[in-house]
Scaffold this motif. Structure first.
Motif, PDB file in Angstrom:
ATOM      1  N   ASN A 667       0.800  -1.363  -0.182  1.00 63.97           N
ATOM      2  CA  ASN A 667      -0.036  -0.013  -0.089  1.00 63.97           C
ATOM      3  C   ASN A 667       1.024   1.226  -0.046  1.00 63.97           C
ATOM      4  O   ASN A 667       0.446   2.241   0.499  1.00 63.97           O
ATOM      5  CB  ASN A 667      -1.064   0.098   1.212  1.00 63.97           C
ATOM      6  N   LYS A 668       2.291   1.120  -0.338  1.00 63.76           N
ATOM      7  CA  LYS A 668       3.051   2.245  -0.455  1.00 63.76           C
ATOM      8  C   LYS A 668       3.409   2.533  -2.051  1.00 63.76           C
ATOM      9  O   LYS A 668       3.533   1.130  -2.601  1.00 63.76           O
ATOM     10  CB  LYS A 668       4.108   2.400   0.625  1.00 63.76           C
ATOM     11  N   PHE A 669       4.019   3.456  -2.310  1.00 63.41           N
ATOM     12  CA  PHE A 669       4.802   3.472  -3.558  1.00 63.41           C
ATOM     13  C   PHE A 669       6.215   3.489  -3.104  1.00 63.41           C
ATOM     14  O   PHE A 669       6.572   4.062  -1.946  1.00 63.41           O
ATOM     15  CB  PHE A 669       4.642   5.068  -3.986  1.00 63.41           C
ATOM     16  N   VAL A 670       7.151   2.724  -3.568  1.00 59.65           N
ATOM     17  CA  VAL A 670       8.374   2.580  -3.360  1.00 59.65           C
ATOM     18  C   VAL A 670       9.324   2.862  -4.567  1.00 59.65           C
ATOM     19  O   VAL A 670       9.374   2.192  -5.662  1.00 59.65           O
ATOM     20  CB  VAL A 670       8.845   1.161  -2.734  1.00 59.65           C
ATOM     21  N   PHE A 671      10.270   3.719  -4.251  1.00 57.25           N
ATOM     22  CA  PHE A 671      11.190   4.431  -5.138  1.00 57.25           C
ATOM     23  C   PHE A 671      12.397   3.657  -4.881  1.00 57.25           C
ATOM     24  O   PHE A 671      13.192   3.942  -3.750  1.00 57.25           O
ATOM     25  CB  PHE A 671      11.375   5.862  -5.208  1.00 57.25           C
ATOM     26  N   VAL A 672      12.980   2.612  -5.787  1.00 54.53           N
ATOM     27  CA  VAL A 672      14.069   1.827  -5.529  1.00 54.53           C
ATOM     28  C   VAL A 672      15.189   1.892  -6.490  1.00 54.53           C
ATOM     29  O   VAL A 672      14.908   1.960  -7.653  1.00 54.53           O
ATOM     30  CB  VAL A 672      13.567   0.153  -5.359  1.00 54.53           C
ATOM     31  N   ASP A 673      16.344   2.158  -5.982  1.00 52.80           N
ATOM     32  CA  ASP A 673      17.458   2.257  -6.944  1.00 52.80           C
ATOM     33  C   ASP A 673      18.562   1.223  -6.813  1.00 52.80           C
ATOM     34  O   ASP A 673      18.929   0.836  -5.659  1.00 52.80           O
ATOM     35  CB  ASP A 673      18.264   3.538  -6.268  1.00 52.80           C
ATOM     36  N   PHE A 674      18.662   0.371  -8.000  1.00 50.62           N
ATOM     37  CA  PHE A 674      19.420  -0.694  -7.851  1.00 50.62           C
ATOM     38  C   PHE A 674      20.943  -0.076  -8.332  1.00 50.62           C
ATOM     39  O   PHE A 674      20.973   0.535  -9.456  1.00 50.62           O
ATOM     40  CB  PHE A 674      18.973  -1.713  -9.026  1.00 50.62           C
ATOM     41  N   TRP A 675      21.817  -0.373  -7.465  1.00 49.70           N
ATOM     42  CA  TRP A 675      23.002   0.366  -7.466  1.00 49.70           C
ATOM     43  C   TRP A 675      24.239  -0.493  -6.918  1.00 49.70           C
ATOM     44  O   TRP A 675      24.196  -1.648  -6.569  1.00 49.70           O
ATOM     45  CB  TRP A 675      23.128   1.802  -6.945  1.00 49.70           C
ATOM     46  N   GLY A 676      25.284   0.098  -6.856  1.00 50.70           N
ATOM     47  CA  GLY A 676      26.462  -0.465  -6.323  1.00 50.70           C
ATOM     48  C   GLY A 676      27.630   0.636  -6.015  1.00 50.70           C
ATOM     49  O   GLY A 676      27.880   1.529  -7.117  1.00 50.70           O
ATOM     50  N   THR A 677      28.404   0.294  -4.989  1.00 49.60           N
ATOM     51  CA  THR A 677      29.452   1.214  -4.950  1.00 49.60           C
ATOM     52  C   THR A 677      30.621   1.210  -5.715  1.00 49.60           C
ATOM     53  O   THR A 677      31.560   2.158  -6.027  1.00 49.60           O
ATOM     54  CB  THR A 677      30.159   1.009  -3.431  1.00 49.60           C
ATOM     55  N   TRP A 678      30.622   0.036  -6.498  1.00 48.70           N
ATOM     56  CA  TRP A 678      31.533  -0.050  -7.837  1.00 48.70           C
ATOM     57  C   TRP A 678      31.083   0.551  -8.917  1.00 48.70           C
ATOM     58  O   TRP A 678      31.846   0.602  -9.821  1.00 48.70           O
ATOM     59  CB  TRP A 678      31.865  -1.479  -8.064  1.00 48.70           C
ATOM     60  N   CYS A 679      30.021   0.938  -8.982  1.00 42.90           N
ATOM     61  CA  CYS A 679      29.511   1.531 -10.309  1.00 42.90           C
ATOM     62  C   CYS A 679      29.388   3.115 -10.342  1.00 42.90           C
ATOM     63  O   CYS A 679      29.036   3.757  -9.658  1.00 42.90           O
ATOM     64  CB  CYS A 679      28.035   1.074 -10.225  1.00 42.90           C
ATOM     65  N   GLY A 680      30.326   3.837 -11.251  1.00 40.30           N
ATOM     66  CA  GLY A 680      30.695   4.985 -11.313  1.00 40.30           C
ATOM     67  C   GLY A 680      29.504   5.705 -11.662  1.00 40.30           C
ATOM     68  O   GLY A 680      29.316   6.836 -11.044  1.00 40.30           O
ATOM     69  N   SER A 681      28.835   5.237 -12.434  1.00 41.72           N
ATOM     70  CA  SER A 681      27.449   5.964 -12.990  1.00 41.72           C
ATOM     71  C   SER A 681      26.504   6.001 -11.842  1.00 41.72           C
ATOM     72  O   SER A 681      25.690   7.090 -11.595  1.00 41.72           O
ATOM     73  CB  SER A 681      26.754   5.375 -14.179  1.00 41.72           C
ATOM     74  N   CYS A 682      26.375   4.989 -10.847  1.00 47.65           N
ATOM     75  CA  CYS A 682      25.577   5.001  -9.714  1.00 47.65           C
ATOM     76  C   CYS A 682      25.822   6.148  -8.778  1.00 47.65           C
ATOM     77  O   CYS A 682      25.144   6.771  -8.310  1.00 47.65           O
ATOM     78  CB  CYS A 682      25.473   3.479  -9.280  1.00 47.65           C
ATOM     79  N   VAL A 683      27.172   6.002  -8.378  1.00 51.08           N
ATOM     80  CA  VAL A 683      27.692   6.928  -7.549  1.00 51.08           C
ATOM     81  C   VAL A 683      27.664   8.405  -7.736  1.00 51.08           C
ATOM     82  O   VAL A 683      27.333   9.219  -6.955  1.00 51.08           O
ATOM     83  CB  VAL A 683      29.265   6.655  -7.188  1.00 51.08           C
ATOM     84  N   ALA A 684      27.707   8.667  -9.307  1.00 50.48           N
ATOM     85  CA  ALA A 684      27.556  10.032  -9.757  1.00 50.48           C
ATOM     86  C   ALA A 684      26.179  10.667  -9.398  1.00 50.48           C
ATOM     87  O   ALA A 684      26.207  11.860  -9.343  1.00 50.48           O
ATOM     88  CB  ALA A 684      27.945  10.126 -11.230  1.00 50.48           C
ATOM     89  N   GLU A 685      25.373   9.889  -9.212  1.00 45.14           N
ATOM     90  CA  GLU A 685      24.151  10.507  -9.072  1.00 45.14           C
ATOM     91  C   GLU A 685      23.317  10.074  -7.808  1.00 45.14           C
ATOM     92  O   GLU A 685      22.058  10.254  -7.609  1.00 45.14           O
ATOM     93  CB  GLU A 685      23.008  10.112 -10.414  1.00 45.14           C
ATOM     94  N   ILE A 686      23.865   9.322  -7.038  1.00 43.64           N
ATOM     95  CA  ILE A 686      23.432   8.911  -5.677  1.00 43.64           C
ATOM     96  C   ILE A 686      22.894  10.076  -4.823  1.00 43.64           C
ATOM     97  O   ILE A 686      21.990   9.755  -3.851  1.00 43.64           O
ATOM     98  CB  ILE A 686      24.293   7.775  -5.143  1.00 43.64           C
TER      99      ILE A 686
END
Length: 778
Positions: A667-686
């Motif tokens: 019963n909730k909206f869940v905004f989830v980000d699949f990422w990793g500390t090893w991923c430069g693109s992930c870290v760039a917008e975390i």
């Protein structure tokens, strides 16, 4: 069964030829001698290739001779083994050996000895000391903390460090019989195998030891139609190189041959040692990726390497790119500095070409393409990274062509494509045919010329035919080509796009590996659907009577939310050439919906709302006009469940140890980000994720969370401590990313309160789009 028949036939040949050739050893206690051996093998079939190359030298001493049995001490001295791009050299100290089982094992064996029991005919009747050597190997591996990437060392040792293996390394004593030099063929109903066998041995000493031995064996199997099934080649040689302990290694003929073959001299030059160190650093990063200290460690070791090379040593700088692609911020600077011919990898060539094209520089396109299709071609029909090369060429070079406004620029682009054709590389020529035809259409002014262009067909796996045919059609239409030609052109385009989709549905493509098909080609089905939708839209304009029918087809093939999940990046690239058009809107506005009942019309509007959430109020208004007393929330929830993927069940541990399951988020909206500390693109917008977490636009309705994939908890903890971010991190169980069909990182999903989910496009304005979805009543 076929392989067994071949082996039996070969063994029979060898046995028959050796009956009359038995020799009797005449060795003396205390006698010392040495053998060197060389083994080479290659196996090749359409699905598998393997090769082996090893040189070794072993010293022997006769300890005793009792009751017709010689006791001989064997002391391996040297191993040189080809191992991928490395040479496993047992003369190198343990500290410099690669972290490989075979490297450490060979080094230990070369410092060990074992005993052979050999009868007068050269048969090894027993062997002693192998168990002790195995223990020493395992102990050394443990001491050096050598990784166990695939199998436990104990299991590998049990398979390799065996009596049979050591007998093979010592199989110098038994005379192999008559010399042979023969060819023969075996025929079965559906295949034919050709065999070549050459065997030669000599004895030229009083001890009756074999002086030299060569066995060359080759087989080649073809089908009844002449297609290659498999081929193999095996070469075994050994020489008696001394009957005392004084012979110098430098004069050994097989060692000399092995060092030439392995390019041993160059292997230890400073640049090649540095290149291997850089490869090891890249492997270290991938092994420890996400560690908050690994980057500093690697950069420190790179800095130490730098001191041994000039600042303009392009070979060294090019090699550095192999690790700078993962760490540091010097990749782009060095990439710009290093000439194309010094780039060590196809990806570097593609990246440099992309940077050049982004600046509008076309001068090196031919050179880049030539390198991709020659130097980096490999042995397969297509280059190893053909999909990446195709994407770079069509999205970067093709994008520049698409944006060109003046004829001179277009003529220059055409000239470059013609230069590429002059390379006489068929797959490169086919790759550019659609782009070339598009440029010709842009340049053409004469109707006869345009008619000829309309008759040009192109359709190879990587040519982006659907994209270019739509662009060419628009160009032909702009230049007032007769409707009859336009109609034939768009009909062919529709048929081509359908065949592209059928090709994907077939499950395989000639000359494409199953891996490439699954991960590179199959996702393009979504792009082909978009091409087909664009083609149907253009056909809808020919006849008012059929407009609605073709607009409906365009709307039916319009990419869905699931398509975005499956290939977001491919669609994003395609929209830059043929922008998104709301075909469903056009269909409904055309009067085509007159044949639809009210529910069907509403379902069409739901499709649009999923893609453009800001349309939600319009859908709600139309629903209540149709059903004034209806339950809109129930209708919308049911419609979403029918159109969107279900949220898979998961239960994951948060960093603190708390277990979080999707049932806790109902019963909730869940905004989830699949990422990793090893991923430069992930870290760039975390930081954007943390900002939404801190300033949640609607805490009562929205949960913000992340799932760290292919990561270690320590790396995540260190990262969070270093950055002071406070968003929730769940640790992947190695299954959740597959259940959600995550194809790349980062990937953002929005789980809806009714148990389905949709994808949020990368680099979106996440706050803005979340606010639109949060207005939905589910």
């Amino acid at each position: 069964m076929i392989n067994a028949m071949k082996i039996k036939l070969l063994l029979a040949f060898l046995f028959i030829s050796s009956i009359a050739g038995a020799q009797t050893l005449e060795l003396k206690a205390g006698q010392k001698f040495s053998y060197e051996g060389l083994n080479k093998s290659n196996l090749k079939n359409p699905k598998y290739r393997s090769s082996n190359y090893q040189y070794w030298k072993t010293n022997f001493e006769v300890i005793a001779h009792n009751n017709g049995i010689y006791t001989i001490k064997a002391s391996p001295e040297l191993f040189l083994t080809q191992w991928s791009d490395k040479i496993l050299d047992s003369t190198v100290p343990f500290a410099e050996q690669p972290e490989e089982f075979s490297a450490i094992a060979n080094k230990v064996i070369s410092n060990s000895s074992y005993e052979l029991m050999v009868d007068k005919n050269g048969n090894i009747t027993a062997i002693h000391g192998v168990a002790k050597i195995k223990e020493a190997i395992l102990a050394k591996l443990k001491e050096l903390r050598t990784p166990e990437p695939n199998q436990k060392h104990q299991k590998v040792a049990d398979m390799i460090v065996t009596d049979e293996r050591f007998k093979m390394l010592s199989a110098f004593f038994k005379y192999p019989g008559k010399n042979l030099d023969t060819t023969f063929r075996t025929n079965l109903t559906d295949q034919t195998t050709s065999h070549q066998l050459k065997k030669e041995a000599t004895i030229g000493n009083s001890s009756r030891l074999i002086s030299s031995y060569t066995l060359d064996s080759a087989t080649n199997t073809i089908s009844a139609t002449g297609a290659a099934i498999n081929s193999s080649y095996t070469m075994n040689r050994f020489n008696l190189v001394s009957t005392d302990s004084k012979t110098k290694l430098a004069v050994l003929p097989l060692m000399y041959e092995a060092k030439i073959t392995l390019n041993y001299k160059d292997y230890y030059t400073p640049i090649n040692k540095a290149i291997r160190t850089i490869h090891d650093l890249a492997d270290l990063f991938n092994k420890e990726k996400g560690s908050q200290t690994i980057e500093a460690e690697i950069m420190k070791r790179l800095s130490a390497l730098d001191k041994g090379f000039a600042k303009d040593d392009y070979q060294y700088l090019g090699a550095k790119l192999g690790v700078l692609t993962y760490v540091g911020d010097g990749y782009e600077e060095i990439l710009a500095k290093v000439p194309y011919e010094f780039l060590p990898d196809e990806n570097d060539v593609e990246n440099k070409m992309a940077d050049d094209l982004e600046r509008g520089d076309l001068s090196n396109v031919k050179k880049a393409v030539e390198l991709c299709f020659t130097k980096f071609k490999g042995e397969d029909y297509y280059p190893m990274n053909m999909e990446n090369a195709s994407t770079s060429i069509h999205d970067q070079f093709g994008g520049l062509v698409y944006r060109m406004k003046d004829r001179d620029s277009l003529k220059m682009a055409l000239n470059i494509i013609e230069q590429i054709e002059e390379l006489k590389v068929p797959i490169a020529t086919a790759l550019f045919k659609g782009m070339k035809t598009y440029v010709q259409a842009r340049l053409a002014t004469d109707q006869n010329e345009l008619t000829k262009i309309a008759d040009i067909h192109f359709n190879s796996v990587f040519d982006k035919a659907g994209r270019y045919r739509i662009l060419i059609y628009d160009e032909l239409m702009k230049k007032n080509v007769p409707d009859s030609i336009l109609l034939a052109y768009i009909d062919y385009t529709i048929d081509l796009s359908k065949k592209k989709i059928e090709m994907i549905n077939s499950g395989s493509i000639e000359n494409i590996s199953p891996f490439t098909f699954q991960y590179s080609i199959s996702p393009n089905k979504i792009v082909y659907k978009k091409n087909l939708a664009d083609a149907y839209y253009r056909k809808s304009k020919f006849n008012k009577d059929t407009e609605a029918a073709y607009l409906q087809m365009a709307a039916d093939y319009l990419p869905t939310q699931q398509d975005i999940v499956d290939n977001q990046f491919g669609l994003t690239a395609e929209y830059k050439f043929t922008p998104f058009i709301a075909y469903t809107d056009l269909y409904l506005a055309s009067g085509g919906s007159s044949g639809l009942n009210d529910d069907a019309k509403l379902q069409k509007y739901v499709d649009m709302v999923i893609m453009e959430p800001e349309r939600y109020p319009i859908l709600k208004e139309k629903y209540f006009k149709t059903y004034p007393d209806g339950d809109f929330k129930a209708f919308f929830s049911a419609a979403l469940k029918a159109k969107l993927p279900l949220v898979p069940q998961f239960s994951l541990s948060e960093r603190s140890g708390m277990v979080v399951a999707n049932k806790d988020q109902q019963n909730k909206f869940v905004f989830v980000d699949f990422w990793g500390t090893w991923c430069g693109s992930c870290v760039a917008e975390i930081d954007k994720i943390d900002a939404i977490h801190l300033k949640n636009p609607n805490p009562e309705k929205l949960i913000v969370t992340t799932i760290a994939c292919f990561d270690k908890k320590k790396n995540v903890d260190d990262f969070m401590e270093k950055t002071k971010y406070t968003y929730q991190v769940l640790m992947s169980d190695g299954k959740v990313e597959n259940d959600f069909k995550i194809r790349g990182y980062p990937t953002k999903l929005l789980l809806l309160p009714n148990g389905v989910y949709l994808t949020i496009s990368y680099y979106s304005d996440y706050n803005d789009i979340l606010n639109k979805y949060l207005k939905w009543e589910i």
